[in-house]
Design a protein around this motif. Sequence first.
Motif, short mmCIF file in Angstrom:
data_model
loop_
_atom_site.label_atom_id
_atom_site.label_comp_id
_atom_site.label_asym_id
_atom_site.label_seq_id
_atom_site.Cartn_x
_atom_site.Cartn_y
_atom_site.Cartn_z
N UNK A 28 0.80 -1.22 0.00
CA UNK A 28 0.00 0.00 0.00
C UNK A 28 0.84 1.27 0.00
N UNK A 29 2.11 1.14 0.28
CA UNK A 29 2.96 2.32 0.31
C UNK A 29 2.72 3.18 1.52
N UNK A 30 3.22 4.41 1.47
CA UNK A 30 3.11 5.33 2.59
C UNK A 30 4.46 5.95 2.88
N UNK A 31 4.56 6.64 4.03
CA UNK A 31 5.80 7.30 4.40
C UNK A 31 6.56 6.46 5.43
N UNK A 32 7.84 6.25 5.16
CA UNK A 32 8.66 5.35 5.96
C UNK A 32 10.03 5.97 6.23
N UNK A 33 10.78 5.34 7.17
CA UNK A 33 12.15 5.72 7.45
C UNK A 33 13.00 4.46 7.49
N UNK A 34 14.29 4.61 7.27
CA UNK A 34 15.26 3.55 7.45
C UNK A 34 16.08 3.83 8.70
#
Length: 459
Positions: free
Chosen positions: A418-424
Amino acid sequence: MSSGRSESGRDEFRVHVVTWNVATAEPPEDLFSLLQLDEPTCPDLYVIGLQEVKATPLKFMSDLMYEDSWSHLFMNTLAPRGFVKVSSVRMQGLLLLLFSRQIHLPFVRNIQTTYTRTGIFGYWGNKGGVSVRFSFYGHMVCLLNCHLAAHMNNALQRVDEFEHILDTQEFDFFDNPHVLDHKLVFWFGDLNFRIQDHGLHFLRSSINSGRLNLLWSKDELIMMKKKEPFLQEFEEGALNFKPTYKFDRRSDTYDSSGKKRKPAWTDRILWRVKPKSLPSEGGSDEDDEDKASSSTEPEDDEYPVLVTQNRYSSDMSYGVSDHKPVVGNFTLELRKTAELPLVNVSPVGEWSADQDGELTYTVQDDFLSSTWDWIGLYKDGFKTASDYESFIWVRENELPEINEVIQIPMGKEKLPLKGGYYLLGYFSTNMQSLVGLSAAFQILESKRAAREDVNGINK
């Protein structure tokens, strides 16, 4: 970013400390007032010390596996506001939680926890202390949450227990092996010190008339600090709030039961800045006193930590326990000894679950890295370092050189449809912390998302 910068050019950070004996109660509906979420200035660190969290054998084992209800509420309240639980330690009913603003995570390092039992011959954990130690922008900090012996006339036992905790707690760091080796210590909890001599009528009359100062001279902790040199190194704000024990539950009325226990400031928050040097041997008592008092002044230290208490109060709005919570707001003024994250990690190009994602990481300063380190993919607003959507191991065959750019793939099967905003985030196994964190980036919705139902859950 920090909360501000002082006139001396040092950075300023705000720390919000809570201690609360919750008396086995379940959490209240919200923590808005306790965490002072309506304040215009946001803290940088939240320190939460609880005592008497419900710890029946079955519930305790469940809490160890799934987090307790109090931890869940704190995490669910703070995560949407950009805070991440950095560490926690639990010993029976004692619970200590440390939260940091997301932006500070790469500079909260070398985390370790420990605990000491003092209850029932030292074998049962209903009394004792739990600690979290860590480095904050290069400065060593230790948090110590205690629940000491109860009842009137046990002041000496309480001091002995605290001294035992300080003597026995050890950390696996040669430069800071004990609590008092740290540059800054916060000591808090249900310390159980009572008010001596005064009768119940005088106590309640003084409280109701707002003449709290009449009770200070008979507060056991204030009295013991005059006798015990090691306690004199700890500072505490004025007790300008009502004694926080013992109340009828869900009321502001002191104990109306047949026992009619005397009110007391059992719940306290103190702090200690490490003395610059210890008194030399062979000096006179007067010399020792002069040196001890001046040694707590850190102006000559190349990297001093200055502590200012902005607020010391109780929150009378909570009634789930027979104790009222106590809150301390502090400003830490310090010079950062670390400016760059140990690891820079970032995504490369466009990401979606239709193809493998590529990322790079670079070690920017020397530290004890390991092939057991890993990089997690976190949804924006994540709660803890273990709250990742997926992860990959760092390069296995050899450790990186400083400033070497390493590129590795994250398989498309690990990416959200679905995707979205992420961080590593780069997690150091040896430091037990996230030492590198990317900016938030967008993962695009996969072309397969409309066609696939992943076990009925939108990933």
